[in-house]
Write a protein that holds these residues in place. Sequence first.
Motif, PDB file in Angstrom:
ATOM      1  N   LEU A   1     105.116  78.834 110.151  1.00  0.00           N
ATOM      2  CA  LEU A   1     106.166  79.821 109.883  1.00  0.00           C
ATOM      3  C   LEU A   1     107.324  79.566 110.834  1.00  0.00           C
ATOM      4  O   LEU A   1     107.118  79.298 112.018  1.00  0.00           O
ATOM      5  N   GLN A   2     108.526  79.596 110.268  1.00  0.00           N
ATOM      6  CA  GLN A   2     109.702  79.445 111.121  1.00  0.00           C
ATOM      7  C   GLN A   2     110.603  80.645 110.919  1.00  0.00           C
ATOM      8  O   GLN A   2     110.873  81.030 109.792  1.00  0.00           O
ATOM      9  N   VAL A   3     111.018  81.236 112.014  1.00  0.00           N
ATOM     10  CA  VAL A   3     111.851  82.426 111.941  1.00  0.00           C
ATOM     11  C   VAL A   3     113.178  82.137 112.612  1.00  0.00           C
ATOM     12  O   VAL A   3     113.224  81.638 113.734  1.00  0.00           O
ATOM     13  N   LYS A   4     114.256  82.444 111.894  1.00  0.00           N
ATOM     14  CA  LYS A   4     115.593  82.181 112.436  1.00  0.00           C
ATOM     15  C   LYS A   4     116.005  83.299 113.389  1.00  0.00           C
ATOM     16  O   LYS A   4     115.552  84.440 113.268  1.00  0.00           O
ATOM     17  N   GLN A   5     116.899  82.919 114.292  1.00  0.00           N
ATOM     18  CA  GLN A   5     117.485  83.901 115.212  1.00  0.00           C
ATOM     19  C   GLN A   5     118.105  85.040 114.405  1.00  0.00           C
ATOM     20  O   GLN A   5     118.884  84.804 113.485  1.00  0.00           O
ATOM     21  N   GLY A   6     117.743  86.275 114.696  1.00  0.00           N
ATOM     22  CA  GLY A   6     118.347  87.429 114.039  1.00  0.00           C
ATOM     23  C   GLY A   6     117.774  87.744 112.674  1.00  0.00           C
ATOM     24  O   GLY A   6     118.287  88.632 111.984  1.00  0.00           O
TER      25      GLY A   6
END
Lengths: 269, 258
Positions: free
Chosen positions: B30-35
């Motif tokens: 899982l990759q989560v972007k800033q904000g």
Amino acid sequence: MTVEISEKLSEPQKKKINWLNVTYPWIVPIVIVIAWQLVGSLGFVEEHILPTPSKILTTFGTLLGNGELFYHLTVSGQRVLLGFALGVGVGVLLGVMTGFSRLAQEVIDPSLQMLRTVPLLALIPLFILWFGVGEFGKVFMISIGAFFPVYVNFFLGIRLVDQKLIEVSEILQFSFWGKLTKVIIPSALPNILLGIRLALGTSWLVLVVGEMMGTSAGIGYMIQDARAYAQTDIVFVGLVMFALLGKCSDSLVYAIERKSLKWRDTFKG
Amino acid sequence: MSERALVIERLNKIFTTPNERVVALREIDLQVKQGEFITVIGPSGCGKSTLLKIVAGLDVEYDGKVELNGQQIKGPSLEKGFIFQEPRLFPWLTVEKNIAGDQSLKDPKVRGKVHELIRLVKLEGFEKAYPKELSGGMAQRVSIARALLRKPDILLLDEPFGALDAFTRSHMQEVLLNIWETNKTTMIFVTHDLDEAVFLGQRVVIMNPRPGHIKSVLPIELSFPRKRSSLAFQEMRRTVLNEFEKVEEESYTVGAGI
């Protein structure tokens, strides 16, 4: 709306003294004293068995006037304070150690629990053999009496801290000091204060026993001495002194308790 | 905005008890972007809370890569805020002291920030109240303010509104969205409420149990503020529900061991 609520929140602190609540605890003692006085004045009971409250009050005045009472009081007070301080100090130290460390708990606690089951007063003969009837033996015995309630309740207080709140303090990266002052001590405070209250009670109890086993000063001695000469009124003065001192010291801790534990949401009857 | 705040690659987590070995998480990517606002949904036992605890640093016994801002997660830190299902306030501290925690309110800087946060979570007038005087929703708002004071890069929320009634919950969701829009904090929000997941998330992560793994990640391309009554929202909700039901069927056919 918010203004209303903030007013409501600050209200309890400014509440006026409720005179009914102040008078209630005095009703029973006052009735008893009046009945007592009547029983004596009407000649139902002889004075050397049960002196009247007025006679006790006069004796109290005399003893206060010639400084005798004050002298015995200082001697007793010193013994209690010293023994109590010593017992509480060691109790806090060991309670904190066993509370925080499982190793300390396993090494120290079983032995202390075993000693705790020995009735303190059964130690008197041994103490007289070891320390004679001097000051040290008495102070030491009071300190043992004060030690156990403090030790047990400190340990318990620390172990009753909610693990969930410790987890919060770890997430928020509290320092050790922060964890101690914001989480552990406040959480353990009800137990800590209970321990101190119980210790105070035991201290007074052990003091009396100690002062009756041989000494030349102190309220306990005063009572014992008066008994020998059938001065029942002086015996009563001594008893009243113990009642007053015990009650005062207990009320002091209770006041601290109420002030520092107002956050608690408990059944208030 | 496109910078990746959280990178999880091939994360595996196994619980071992003396007589059992349970795979709690298998091959999580899982990759989560800033904000970004991510919601995670799944049936109980799918490992969503375990995943959150690992990201928080509360559970460090795992295999794989879990990086926040390029740093492998090895324990709790101030970059990671965590909101539990229960508010977990310190009952002996007032609202403002709960938020301040081990920081001193005598410091005008801390004091200013605390009061700013009290305004943000709309609790003016309750600075000196004790937790026992607060409702469930208010207490949870205090715990959010407490987490925000540490200026976390990422806020991890473990079913934070699960214990609240429907009205309070929907109000809290708006409070949270408001905070997210103001502070641009990355959010990972675990819930078992489908409606909540679609209402809040820019992406919904659907997890499947035994062993816990990510079944699918659905983008919710609806602009904020969202309206539950709108057709587009209902449509989106149905899409997620379909996906979710597939998960449930699957876990039932596998038998789930019950």
